[in-house]
Write a protein that holds these residues in place. Structure first.
Motif, mmCIF file in Angstrom:
data_model
loop_
_atom_site.group_PDB
_atom_site.id
_atom_site.type_symbol
_atom_site.label_atom_id
_atom_site.label_comp_id
_atom_site.label_asym_id
_atom_site.label_seq_id
_atom_site.Cartn_x
_atom_site.Cartn_y
_atom_site.Cartn_z
ATOM 1 N N MET A 1 1.997 1.166 5.590
ATOM 2 C CA MET A 1 3.174 0.977 4.756
ATOM 3 C C MET A 1 3.505 2.270 4.038
ATOM 4 O O MET A 1 2.530 3.188 3.855
ATOM 5 C CB MET A 1 2.542 0.186 3.662
ATOM 6 C CG MET A 1 3.449 -0.027 2.617
ATOM 7 S SD MET A 1 3.026 -1.470 1.284
ATOM 8 C CE MET A 1 3.034 -0.486 -0.103
ATOM 9 N N ALA A 2 4.860 2.345 4.106
ATOM 10 C CA ALA A 2 5.388 3.903 3.807
ATOM 11 C C ALA A 2 5.521 3.648 2.173
ATOM 12 O O ALA A 2 5.754 2.625 1.595
ATOM 13 C CB ALA A 2 6.539 4.219 4.443
ATOM 14 N N ILE A 3 5.716 4.890 1.527
ATOM 15 C CA ILE A 3 5.812 4.979 0.180
ATOM 16 C C ILE A 3 7.102 5.567 -0.200
ATOM 17 O O ILE A 3 7.408 6.560 0.573
ATOM 18 C CB ILE A 3 4.698 5.644 -0.782
ATOM 19 C CG1 ILE A 3 4.785 5.370 -2.176
ATOM 20 C CG2 ILE A 3 4.498 7.010 -0.062
ATOM 21 C CD1 ILE A 3 3.865 6.160 -3.063
ATOM 22 N N SER A 4 7.924 4.934 -0.831
ATOM 23 C CA SER A 4 9.173 5.495 -1.140
ATOM 24 C C SER A 4 9.344 6.600 -2.287
ATOM 25 O O SER A 4 8.155 6.569 -2.842
ATOM 26 C CB SER A 4 10.202 4.339 -1.544
ATOM 27 O OG SER A 4 9.849 3.888 -2.918
ATOM 28 N N LYS A 5 10.396 7.407 -2.339
ATOM 29 C CA LYS A 5 10.509 8.432 -3.391
ATOM 30 C C LYS A 5 10.417 7.912 -4.675
ATOM 31 O O LYS A 5 9.863 8.320 -5.627
ATOM 32 C CB LYS A 5 11.778 9.063 -3.178
ATOM 33 C CG LYS A 5 11.770 10.449 -4.108
ATOM 34 C CD LYS A 5 12.855 11.469 -3.624
ATOM 35 C CE LYS A 5 14.285 10.934 -3.677
ATOM 36 N NZ LYS A 5 15.341 12.019 -3.465
ATOM 37 N N GLU A 7 8.773 4.867 -5.588
ATOM 38 C CA GLU A 7 7.409 4.601 -5.849
ATOM 39 C C GLU A 7 6.857 5.706 -6.147
ATOM 40 O O GLU A 7 5.622 5.755 -6.935
ATOM 41 C CB GLU A 7 6.909 3.944 -4.634
ATOM 42 C CG GLU A 7 7.459 2.437 -4.345
ATOM 43 C CD GLU A 7 7.309 2.003 -2.945
ATOM 44 O OE1 GLU A 7 7.074 0.645 -3.027
ATOM 45 O OE2 GLU A 7 6.893 2.682 -1.989
#
Length: 97
Positions: A1-5, A7
């Motif tokens: 899972m990627a983390i957004s800016k 987040e």
């Protein structure tokens, strides 16, 4: 899972006990500084994390996967990331297949 800016800014706000707006400004300032440094041709070294640097990819011959036709790919600059040993040691080990 990627983390957004967004987040990432939320995590910074929680750990630093500052407002989300201030954290978003901090995250944007750090990312702008990294982008500016890379566009000036400088490497970015973050101790305990890794190194970002601009490398030039040479021209090469690629292939269209649908038609199998050869397609020339021109030279371009790209960003390369090399993870630090300290971060490597923190990452979980992956079992080979």
């Amino acid at each position: 899972m990627a983390i957004s800016k967004a987040e990432l800014a939320e995590l910074v706000a929680g750990s630093m006990k500052i407002s989300k707006n201030d954290a978003r400004c901090c995250v944007n300032a750090v990312l702008d500084a990294i982008c500016g440094s890379l566009s000036n041709g400088n490497d970015v070294r973050v101790q305990g994390f890794g190194t970002l640097k601009v490398v030039q990819r040479s021209p090469r011959l690629g292939r269209n996967p649908s038609t199998k036709e050869a397609v020339p790919i021109s030279a371009c600059n790209t960003v390369q990331f090399k993870v630090s040993q300290a971060l490597k040691e923190q990452l979980p080990q992956v079992m080979p297949l």
